[in-house]
Design a protein around this motif. Structure first.
Motif, PDB file in Angstrom:
ATOM      1  N   UNK A 158       0.837  -1.193   0.000  1.00  0.00           N
ATOM      2  CA  UNK A 158       0.000   0.000   0.000  1.00  0.00           C
ATOM      3  C   UNK A 158       0.873   1.244   0.000  1.00  0.00           C
ATOM      4  N   UNK A 159       0.277   2.334  -0.475  1.00  0.00           N
ATOM      5  CA  UNK A 159       0.888   3.653  -0.427  1.00  0.00           C
ATOM      6  C   UNK A 159      -0.094   4.568   0.301  1.00  0.00           C
ATOM      7  N   UNK A 160       0.407   5.291   1.302  1.00  0.00           N
ATOM      8  CA  UNK A 160      -0.439   6.181   2.092  1.00  0.00           C
ATOM      9  C   UNK A 160       0.097   7.601   2.004  1.00  0.00           C
ATOM     10  N   UNK A 161      -0.821   8.550   1.966  1.00  0.00           N
ATOM     11  CA  UNK A 161      -0.431   9.949   1.989  1.00  0.00           C
ATOM     12  C   UNK A 161      -1.089  10.636   3.176  1.00  0.00           C
ATOM     13  N   UNK A 162      -0.320  11.457   3.872  1.00  0.00           N
ATOM     14  CA  UNK A 162      -0.825  12.296   4.954  1.00  0.00           C
ATOM     15  C   UNK A 162      -0.702  13.741   4.501  1.00  0.00           C
ATOM     16  N   UNK A 163      -1.806  14.466   4.550  1.00  0.00           N
ATOM     17  CA  UNK A 163      -1.846  15.852   4.119  1.00  0.00           C
ATOM     18  C   UNK A 163      -1.970  16.757   5.337  1.00  0.00           C
ATOM     19  N   UNK A 164      -1.029  17.673   5.486  1.00  0.00           N
ATOM     20  CA  UNK A 164      -1.017  18.603   6.611  1.00  0.00           C
ATOM     21  C   UNK A 164      -1.539  19.954   6.125  1.00  0.00           C
ATOM     22  N   UNK A 165      -2.719  20.348   6.618  1.00  0.00           N
ATOM     23  CA  UNK A 165      -3.320  21.625   6.248  1.00  0.00           C
ATOM     24  C   UNK A 165      -3.132  22.683   7.333  1.00  0.00           C
ATOM     25  N   UNK A 166      -2.300  22.395   8.310  1.00  0.00           N
ATOM     26  CA  UNK A 166      -2.107  23.322   9.417  1.00  0.00           C
ATOM     27  C   UNK A 166      -2.902  22.879  10.625  1.00  0.00           C
ATOM     28  N   UNK A 167      -4.116  23.371  10.754  1.00  0.00           N
ATOM     29  CA  UNK A 167      -4.961  22.989  11.883  1.00  0.00           C
ATOM     30  C   UNK A 167      -5.644  21.644  11.651  1.00  0.00           C
ATOM     31  N   UNK A 168      -5.720  21.188  10.417  1.00  0.00           N
ATOM     32  CA  UNK A 168      -6.347  19.919  10.098  1.00  0.00           C
ATOM     33  C   UNK A 168      -5.388  19.056   9.288  1.00  0.00           C
TER      34      UNK A 168
END
Length: 202
Positions: free
Chosen positions: A71-81
């Motif tokens: 699997x490939x996973x991505x984590x997206x950091x939007x600051x507060x979320x």
């Protein structure tokens, strides 16, 4: 001197045998460590062709044995979320069926020394949006983290690697992705592997 050696030949023989045993144990330990290191799966994640959102994400198996990309996973950091999603499959609703399976998914075997192009960062975020059903945009992110999970050692062990990219924006508005570390952090701890297994089983 010779009389002392003759009188203590039994003790000397035991000492020499013990010393020889220690040497062989050390040699076998060194051989075992070298063998494990040479057969350990090491995953490298990098950007190629460009440093913006259109840069190609390459996953390379730096080990000598074949690893199976789970699997490939991505984590997206939007600051507060933040958002996380599995983006293994390349298939979207409007993609045609048929053809080579590698055109549809990043899952599959990856030989020692081989690299796999898992797509551009922009495309991967689009897959995350498709997966979560949300409007996710790379332009809104502050950082992205890519995690690749693999089965190694004849599929008896789960491992992988991850790399975080900080997003910098220039005066021209162009995005640049700066890795937090040149090297890819490897997933070794049992707690990390358990977390990945739970995510795949969810």
């Amino acid at each position: 001197m010779w009389d002392w050696i003759t009188q203590n030949s039994g003790a000397l023989s035991a000492v020499l045998n013990a010393a020889m045993l220690v040497v062989w144990i050390a040699y076998l330990q060194l051989f075992f460590v070298s063998f494990r290191r040479s057969n350990r799966t090491v995953i490298h994640i990098g950007l190629a062709a460009a440093r913006d959102g259109d840069g190609r994400c390459l996953v390379t198996n730096m080990g000598s044995d074949t690893a199976y990309v789970l699997a490939v996973k991505i984590d997206l950091d939007f600051g507060e979320e933040s958002r996380s999603a599995l983006v293994t499959d390349r298939v979207e609703d409007d993609d045609p069926l048929g053809g080579d399976f590698r055109e549809k998914t990043n899952e599959g075997p990856l030989g020692g020394g081989e690299a796999l192009d898992i797509g551009s960062l922009r495309r991967i975020v689009q897959r995350a949006a498709h997966r979560t059903g949300e409007e996710l945009s790379l332009e809104q992110c502050r950082a992205v983290t890519l995690t690749v999970m693999v089965a190694s050692q004849q599929a008896h062990r789960m491992s992988g690697g991850y790399k975080r990219y900080e997003i910098e924006r220039g005066d021209d508005g162009e995005m640049r992705f700066r890795p937090s570390d040149v090297l890819t952090r490897q997933i070794r701890r049992r707690s990390q592997r358990r977390e990945l297994r739970d995510m795949l089983n969810a």
